[in-house]
Design an enzyme around this catalytic site. Structure first.
Site, short mmCIF file in Angstrom:
data_model
loop_
_atom_site.label_atom_id
_atom_site.label_comp_id
_atom_site.label_asym_id
_atom_site.label_seq_id
_atom_site.Cartn_x
_atom_site.Cartn_y
_atom_site.Cartn_z
N GLU A 92 0.85 -1.20 0.00
CA GLU A 92 0.00 0.00 0.00
C GLU A 92 0.89 1.25 0.00
O GLU A 92 1.54 1.54 1.00
CB GLU A 92 -0.93 0.01 1.22
CG GLU A 92 -1.80 1.25 1.30
CD GLU A 92 -2.60 1.35 2.59
OE1 GLU A 92 -2.98 2.47 2.97
OE2 GLU A 92 -2.83 0.30 3.23
N ARG A 117 0.43 10.44 0.02
CA ARG A 117 0.76 11.52 0.95
C ARG A 117 1.94 12.36 0.49
O ARG A 117 2.31 13.32 1.17
CB ARG A 117 1.06 10.95 2.34
CG ARG A 117 -0.09 10.14 2.94
CD ARG A 117 0.28 9.61 4.31
NE ARG A 117 -0.65 8.59 4.75
CZ ARG A 117 -0.52 7.89 5.87
NH1 ARG A 117 0.52 8.11 6.67
NH2 ARG A 117 -1.40 6.97 6.21
N LYS A 126 -11.26 -1.40 6.49
CA LYS A 126 -10.08 -0.97 7.24
C LYS A 126 -10.57 -0.38 8.57
O LYS A 126 -11.43 0.52 8.57
CB LYS A 126 -9.32 0.07 6.43
CG LYS A 126 -8.19 0.77 7.17
CD LYS A 126 -7.54 1.79 6.24
CE LYS A 126 -6.47 2.60 6.94
NZ LYS A 126 -5.78 3.53 6.02
#
Length: 215
Positions: free
Chosen positions: A44, A48, A132
């Site tokens: 993953e 960002r 999640k």
């Protein structure tokens, strides 16, 4: 054509999905190779940083065996962008109706985030029973997930946020947890000096159980 996976497929491949923040593009490929060599092939890459998209493109092109997903996906535009890039999956910290609508239209499989029973029920009602749990530590940790298992028996989780090698086993011992997301397999200290051997070793520990007791 790249192999297609469901979110459930990806969550069951290994106990840990590395959550990765890439700040230097040139580190993306060797870091991914170290993780895959250690046994973690589901990666993953969080959106960002300014190089995240290019990093994912490079890993998909150059790292055999890597299954690349995008993290911190917050809106339909980002979901569309990572789907067009060829990402195998996307992960969001939470959800909006716009994001869920976009995910329902196909493209990139989405693992949406939830922190409360109401959010979990809302996602399940929209067809997302793989979720999640974020931020796992502040939101109640293993105790919360254990408590939620009885009233919400069909939901399975990937807890992320505040999990370490020392605490992962507490989550992974739960029946409603399929895997955990964590950044400890790519520690900043190792990344700064490009210590790929350490990252590969940490990946192997995570992939095989290592210091964990998986119940």
């Amino acid at each position: 054509m790249p192999e297609q996976f469901t979110v459930d497929d990806l969550m069951r491949r290994s106990p840990v999905i590395p959550v990765i923040v890439i700040e230097r593009l040139e580190q993306a490929v060797p870091m991914a190779r170290a993780l895959v060599a250690g046994g973690l092939d589901v990666l993953e890459i969080t959106l960002r940083t300014s190089v995240a998209m290019e990093a994912m493109r490079a890993i998909m092109a150059e790292v055999e065996g890597a299954i690349v997903g995008a993290g911190t996906v917050r809106d339909p535009e980002q979901l569309d962008a990572v789907a067009k890039l060829g990402c195998a999956f996307a992960v969001s910290p939470g959800f909006t109706n716009r994001l869920l609508d976009a995910a329902a239209d196909g493209g990139c499989p989405l693992l949406p985030g939830a922190a409360t029973a109401a959010e979990m029920m809302t996602l399940a009602d929209r067809g997302f029973d793989r979720q999640k749990f974020f931020p796992a530590g502040p939101a109640g940790g293993p105790g919360y997930l254990k408590a939620i298992a009885s009233p919400l028996p069909d939901i399975r989780f990937c807890p992320t946020g505040g999990i370490s090698a020392a605490t992962a086993h507490e989550y992974l011992a739960l029946d409603n947890v399929l895997c955990g997301g964590g950044s400890w397999v790519v520690p900043r200290s190792a990344l700064q000096i490009e210590d790929w051997t350490t990252i590969s070793r940490l990946a192997k520990e995570a992939a095989t159980g290592g210091r964990f007791a998986f119940g």
